[in-house]
Design an enzyme around this catalytic site. Structure first.
Site, short mmCIF file in Angstrom:
data_model
loop_
_atom_site.label_atom_id
_atom_site.label_comp_id
_atom_site.label_asym_id
_atom_site.label_seq_id
_atom_site.Cartn_x
_atom_site.Cartn_y
_atom_site.Cartn_z
N ARG A 78 29.24 43.55 -80.11
CA ARG A 78 28.39 44.85 -79.23
C ARG A 78 28.92 45.91 -80.38
NH1 ARG A 78 32.05 45.24 -73.99
NH2 ARG A 78 31.84 43.37 -73.62
N ARG A 147 36.12 52.99 -74.52
CA ARG A 147 34.45 51.84 -74.98
C ARG A 147 33.51 53.12 -75.53
NH1 ARG A 147 34.71 46.97 -73.28
NH2 ARG A 147 36.64 45.93 -73.04
N LYS A 211 41.11 47.88 -71.16
CA LYS A 211 39.79 49.05 -71.49
C LYS A 211 40.06 49.84 -70.35
CE LYS A 211 37.52 45.48 -69.93
NZ LYS A 211 35.69 44.49 -69.09
N LYS A 213 37.25 53.36 -69.92
CA LYS A 213 35.32 54.07 -70.00
C LYS A 213 35.41 55.40 -69.35
CE LYS A 213 34.38 49.00 -69.60
NZ LYS A 213 33.49 48.05 -68.26
N CYS A 431 23.56 41.30 -64.94
CA CYS A 431 24.44 41.56 -66.26
C CYS A 431 24.28 40.15 -66.65
CB CYS A 431 26.02 40.87 -65.88
SG CYS A 431 26.51 39.43 -65.39
N CYS A 437 28.50 34.09 -71.34
CA CYS A 437 29.50 34.63 -71.12
C CYS A 437 30.50 33.73 -69.79
CB CYS A 437 29.73 35.63 -69.67
SG CYS A 437 30.90 36.16 -68.72
N CYS A 476 29.85 36.69 -61.68
CA CYS A 476 31.53 36.99 -61.07
C CYS A 476 31.21 38.30 -60.96
CB CYS A 476 32.19 35.99 -62.53
SG CYS A 476 32.93 37.71 -63.62
N CYS A 480 30.26 43.73 -64.49
CA CYS A 480 29.58 44.83 -65.31
C CYS A 480 28.26 45.02 -65.34
CB CYS A 480 29.24 43.67 -66.49
SG CYS A 480 30.47 42.54 -67.01
#
Ligand code: SRM
Ligand code: SF4
Length: 566
Positions: A78, A147, A211, A213, A431, A437, A476, A480
């Site tokens: 990424r 991020r 994480k 954001k 996503c 994934c 899921c 995302c």
């Protein structure tokens, strides 16, 4: 190393971070191990901080197992890209790297970043070095750190674009980890002196609990889904000048089936700060979370839970202590939409920008539709920027009238047209999910386009083909594609089965609500048909689909995250 730490009180990842010597771990050994395409388990945690995830091709799992082979390991890389802005040269380089070392596609993510998929271990270093050649990096694109910082992407829709972009970049740079591990491992840059010891003034030796954001938005456009962020800055514009930013905290989408203590949550507006205070406010909010977030249970380690567990008043008081001053009272603002408005627009400076739909954010050539080739040829002579949006789309930005003519010509040459897109498809996000994934229960990116075609048939019947409705699918409940903000949200439950959520709104300020569980495709279509018909006949003037389903009580409004049911 401090032997007095009782590691039973912490999740395993905490120990891995602490013992990693500032994110080095045994990554060098793992990379040179010729026996396996994988890296050591602890290193898979550390590699995230360097912008890469170990994955396996799930389509090949059964066959590899049958042949008694290890899974087909590869990595996603990424690229950090604050505000989503890339130069044509950077685009061309990523395009080249995707062919040379990855699976030949470029993925534009929901956080305005690039992803390369399918990079094998032995090509990781070469790919990172290639990325570095065009002055990009992958530092902190993943991991328990701040991020990629998002910002309002469209220069044509706001004269203030440059200013918010600079803000996003400044936050991103300020919150980068300062360890030299990345440069040592991937770019072969040695430490200046062996005795030099890394320090992480912001993160410390265990980094964040999870994480983090951040995004910046410019009303009336909520195209960065500001309320889904741990921390958001909403630009307050007076007399066409940004006078400061409202601050939002505690947004997040991730949740887990069967764990009601996890849920999506919208951020709260806690005050206002001046432009020159933004970076400091961001840092201090990160520090409050660093010092108070849950380090034992990673499922509840995001800022949203710290706030819900301790209360918003506690959070504000704590922040004020760290800052040494109080935020001002929040100023009025109004969002009218999220998502992107597609098509050409002219900015105040006369320059042209095209917001181009990229289905599922995947840039590739597919049959006659040769998006990747078109963008490559455009980049070869483009006089503006390539800006990634937070909705997986691309803006070919800030070009002259001649540039606009050429872009149109090339899109035609490669049969890339957005003319026939329904309002639903234009507002879709899916996503990645399968095949890369590891957390996906069901398809998303590979399936949503097909499902939309079927829903479009229903919309056609009721003359709603052009109606803008936000639909988002994820494989899921991790969220995302920010599906809990969609007017129609579909979340993978198991292969071919999805939960259907309704009632998010068009400006991204309301969570949706579970309508029906574990539906097959036919069941999804059967459930949606009568609601769409009702909407066609009984909506009020200008009423959006998400508002309609609440007024007609198909679902009750979800007023706060804690109320959310899977
Ligand atoms: Fe995500 C994990 C892909 C945006 C919440 N996300 C993953 C991983 C890395 C799976 C994994 O951990 O093994 C996925 C890699 C799939 C692949 O093959 O590429 C993945 N997330 C993505 C991307 C590429 C989706 C996309 O199609 O664009 C997005 C990359 C963004 C970026 O450039 O940084 C992406 N992920 C998001 C968002 C949306 C956002 O940030 O605006 C969310 C919801 C917001 C939030 O964080 O609350 C999101 N991803 C998660 C979570 C749940 C976190 C939680 O709080 O519970 C996971 C799972 C985890 O962290 O354990 C996850
Ligand atoms: Fe994977 Fe789930 Fe994120 Fe989709 S939402 S990319 S399936 S983790």
């Amino acid at each position: 190393m401090d032997d007095s730490i009782n590691w039973n009180e912490f999740s395993e990842v905490e120990r891995i971070k602490y013992e990693s010597n500032f994110l080095r771990g045994t990554l060098l050994e793992s990379l040179s191990d010729p026996v396996t395409g994988a890296i050591a388990p602890a290193d898979t945690q550390l590699s995230k901080f360097h912008g890469m995830y170990q994955q396996q091709d799930r389509d090949l799992d059964k066959e590899r197992k049958r042949q008694k082979l290890e899974p087909a390991y590869s990595f996603l890389i990424r690229v950090r890209l604050p505000g989503g802005i890339a130069t044509p040269e950077q685009w061309l380089q990523l395009d080249r790297l995707s062919d040379q070392y990855a699976n030949g596609t470029l993925k534009l993510t929901t956080r305005q970043a690039f992803q390369l998929h399918g990079v094998i271990k032995w090509n990781l270093k070469k790919t990172i070095q290639g990325i570095n050649e065009v002055l990009l990096d992958t530092i902190a694109a993943c991991g328990d750190v701040n991020r990629n910082v998002m910002s309002h992407p469209n220069p044509a829709e706001s004269d203030l674009h440059r200013e918010v972009y600079e803000k996003a970049k400044a936050i991103s740079e300020h919150l980068l980890p300062s360890t030299t591990a990345y440069h040592e491992i991937w770019l072969d840059q040695k430490l200046i002196a062996d005795s030099k010891k890394d320090i992480e003034p912001i993160y410390g030796d265990r980094y964040l609990p999870r994480k983090f954001k951040i995004a910046v938005a410019v009303p009336p456009y909520n195209d960065t889904d500001i309320f889904s962020q741990d921390l958001g800055f909403i630009a307050i514009v007076e007399s066409n000048r940004i006078v400061g930013y409202n601050v939002t905290v505690g947004g997040g989408m991730g949740s887990t089936f069967g764990m009601p203590e996890t849920y999506p949550r919208l951020g709260d507006v806690i005050g206002f700060c001046l432009p020159e205070q933004v970076v400091q406010v961001a840092e201090k909010i990160v520090l409050v979370q660093r010092d108070n977030g849950d380090r034992k249970n990673r499922k509840r380690a995001r800022l949203k839970y710290t706030i819900d567990d301790r209360g918003l008043d506690w959070f504000k008081a704590e922040l004020h202590k760290y800052l040494g001053y109080e935020l001002q009272e929040a100023r009025p603002f109004r969002f009218t939409r999220n998502g992107d408005q597609l098509g050409w627009k002219q900015g105040g400076d006369g320059k042209w920008s095209l917001s181009l739909f990229v289905e599922g954010g995947r840039v590739r050539d597919a049959g006659d539709f040769r998006l990747k080739s078109a963008l490559r040829e455009i980049a070869e002579s483009f006089d503006g920027q390539f800006i990634l949006t937070g909705n997986q789309n691309l803006i070919l930005a800030n070009t002259s009238a001649e540039g606009k003519r050429r872009v149109n010509e090339l899109l035609k040459k490669y049969q890339v047209s957005s003319d026939q897109l329904s309002g639903l498809r234009q507002n879709s996000i899916a996503c990645v999910a399968l095949n890369t994934c590891g957390l996906a229960f069901a398809e998303a990116e590979r399936y949503l386009p097909l499902l939309i075609t079927k829903i479009e048939e229903i919309l056609q019947e009721y003359d709603l083909f052009n109606e803008e409705i936000i639909i988002r699918m994820t494989g899921c409940p991790n969220g995302c594609g920010r599906p809990y903000l969609a007017e129609i949200g579909l979340i993978g439950k198991s292969e071919g089965h999805y939960n259907l959520y309704l009632g998010g709104n068009f400006n991204g300020t309301r969570l949706n609500t579970l309508y029906k569980e574990t539906l097959t495709e036919n069941e999804i279509l059967d459930e949606l048909r009568p609601i769409i018909a009702d909407y066609a006949y009984n909506r009020q003037e200008g009423e959006r689909f998400g508002d309609f389903v609440i007024r007609k009580a198909y679902v009750l409004e979800t007023k706060e995250g804690k109320q959310f049911k899977h």
